[in-house]
Design a protein around this motif. Structure first.
Motif, short mmCIF file in Angstrom:
data_model
loop_
_atom_site.label_atom_id
_atom_site.label_comp_id
_atom_site.label_asym_id
_atom_site.label_seq_id
_atom_site.Cartn_x
_atom_site.Cartn_y
_atom_site.Cartn_z
N SER A 1 0.83 -1.21 0.00
CA SER A 1 0.00 0.00 0.00
C SER A 1 0.86 1.26 0.00
N GLU A 2 1.95 1.26 0.74
CA GLU A 2 2.86 2.40 0.73
C GLU A 2 3.48 2.56 -0.65
N TYR A 3 3.83 1.44 -1.27
CA TYR A 3 4.44 1.50 -2.60
C TYR A 3 3.47 2.13 -3.60
N PHE A 4 2.21 1.70 -3.57
CA PHE A 4 1.25 2.23 -4.54
C PHE A 4 0.82 3.66 -4.22
N ALA A 5 0.96 4.07 -2.95
CA ALA A 5 0.69 5.47 -2.62
C ALA A 5 1.70 6.38 -3.30
N ARG A 6 2.92 5.84 -3.56
CA ARG A 6 3.96 6.62 -4.24
C ARG A 6 3.95 6.38 -5.75
N HIS A 7 3.49 5.21 -6.17
CA HIS A 7 3.52 4.85 -7.58
C HIS A 7 2.11 4.47 -8.04
N HIS A 8 1.42 5.41 -8.60
CA HIS A 8 0.06 5.17 -9.10
C HIS A 8 -0.12 5.93 -10.41
N CYS A 9 -1.17 5.57 -11.12
CA CYS A 9 -1.42 6.24 -12.41
C CYS A 9 -2.92 6.43 -12.58
N ALA A 10 -3.28 7.33 -13.49
CA ALA A 10 -4.68 7.70 -13.67
C ALA A 10 -5.53 6.52 -14.11
N MET A 11 -5.02 5.71 -15.03
CA MET A 11 -5.80 4.58 -15.53
C MET A 11 -6.11 3.60 -14.39
N ALA A 12 -5.09 3.30 -13.57
CA ALA A 12 -5.30 2.39 -12.44
C ALA A 12 -6.27 3.00 -11.44
N ASP A 13 -6.19 4.31 -11.22
CA ASP A 13 -7.11 4.97 -10.30
C ASP A 13 -8.55 4.86 -10.80
N LEU A 14 -8.72 5.00 -12.10
CA LEU A 14 -10.07 4.93 -12.68
C LEU A 14 -10.65 3.52 -12.53
N PHE A 15 -9.88 2.52 -12.90
CA PHE A 15 -10.35 1.14 -12.79
C PHE A 15 -10.57 0.77 -11.32
N THR B 1 -7.55 -3.62 -5.81
CA THR B 1 -7.88 -2.25 -5.43
C THR B 1 -7.78 -2.05 -3.92
N ALA B 2 -8.18 -3.06 -3.16
CA ALA B 2 -8.12 -2.95 -1.70
C ALA B 2 -6.71 -2.60 -1.23
N VAL B 3 -5.71 -3.22 -1.87
CA VAL B 3 -4.31 -2.96 -1.52
C VAL B 3 -3.81 -1.69 -2.19
N TYR B 4 -4.13 -1.54 -3.48
CA TYR B 4 -3.67 -0.38 -4.26
C TYR B 4 -4.15 0.93 -3.64
N SER B 5 -5.37 0.95 -3.13
CA SER B 5 -5.96 2.18 -2.60
C SER B 5 -5.55 2.47 -1.16
N GLY B 6 -4.88 1.52 -0.51
CA GLY B 6 -4.47 1.73 0.87
C GLY B 6 -5.55 1.44 1.89
#
Length: 311
Positions: free
Chosen positions: A110-124, A263-268
């Motif tokens: 979750s910390e990793y994705f808080a620093r490394h995310h993109c718009a497409m992944a956020d949308l999905f 998403t549960a992990v990606y979103s924190g």
């Protein structure tokens, strides 16, 4: 069997009115009224008293209504009063088991994705997470409207049963989500408000404050273990397979399930540990219901009466 134009019996009317008054009284006294309390109550009563056909629908929806009430009533006695809140222990375990090394640091996913995310992944991610309750409910309604009342009731009861198991887990082991550790550290702060975490990026991108509205009503932020987000669509997928639904629907449900897990992990909102425990909770709940409850004669007789009532 209820006929389409029949009115409820006097006994049914007394029970429904009494339970409705009791529910509203307890909710108003201990939780405080919100508009959705009155909307859901009014909808249920309208369905129950309109005619025999809609009454069957109202009664069939009771497992989902009881799920919503039980979640809301967790406010009566927050789980952090039952046991100490786990913030640091879960964080350390996640980092030890699933840590990602980057730039000389070890981060939780979750910390990793808080620093490394993109718009497409956020949308999905936003679209996947919006499916977590609506899709199971729509699947259940689809089963009901197609006349598959027994399968519908098994699915709805398992949905409620898994939630109750998950809620028990919340009280046994109160735990903070990843976003809490990232924002507040390891010291538990009671009455911390809900947080959209990474899903806030979806709100900003679309201009829809949908997750702000959802997490603003969060009953308790220290209820991360197990992840029931990870459980709901898995239950739906399993019963779609058991019901021999169309292959494309099973595949779609499976994709949404995996999307919600990610998403549960990606979103924190959850650690990988939370997700795995949520998966285990769903599978355990299905097994206990199908191989336990349904083989208990008293419960099976109740189930058969319930099925006949809504048919």
């Amino acid at each position: 069997m209820i006929h389409g134009t029949s009115l409820p019996s006097k006994k049914e009317t007394v029970w429904v009115v009494a339970l409705t008054v009791l529910y509203l009284s307890l909710t108003g006294l201990f939780i405080g009224f919100r508009s959705d309390h009155f909307i859901v109550t009014a909808l249920f009563l309208a369905l129950f008293f309109a005619c025999g056909t809609t009454r069957k629908i109202a009664v069939a929806l009771l497992p989902f209504i009881l799920f919503a009430i039980s979640y809301d009533w967790m406010r009566l006695y927050p789980n952090y009063r039952a046991n100490p809140i786990d913030v640091e222990g879960l964080y350390r375990a996640e980092k030890s088991l699933f840590g990602i090394t980057t730039g000389g640091d070890i981060l939780t996913p979750s910390e990793y994705f808080a620093r490394h995310h993109c718009a497409m992944a956020d949308l999905f991610a936003g679209f996947f997470y919006l499916c977590w309750v609506p899709v199971p409910v729509l699947f259940g309604l689809g089963l009901y409207l197609k006349g598959r009342r027994e399968l519908y009731l098994r699915f709805a009861m398992v949905f409620l049963w898994v939630n109750l198991l998950g809620f028990a887990g919340y009280y046994i082991h109160p735990a903070a989500p990843p976003w809490y550790a990232m924002n507040y550290g390891f010291e538990p702060i009671l009455n911390t408000p809900g947080n959209t975490a990474g899903l806030g990026r979806f709100d900003l991108m679309t201009g829809w404050p949908v997750f702000e509205g959802i997490y603003g009503r969060n009953a308790n932020v220290f209820a991360a273990v197990p992840s029931l987000h990870a459980a709901y669509m898995l239950i739906t997928t399993v019963y779609a397979i058991m019901g021999r639904c169309k292959r494309w629907l099973v595949v779609l449900f499976a994709l949404i399930t995996i999307g919600i897990w990610g998403t549960a992990v990606y979103s924190g909102h959850h650690y990988v540990i939370d997700v795995l425990l949520g998966i285990g909770c769903a599978l355990l709940g299905i097994l206990l219901f199908e191989q336990g409850w349904m083989r208990w004669p008293a419960f099976h007789r109740f189930f058969e009466r319930y099925t006949r009532y809504i048919s």
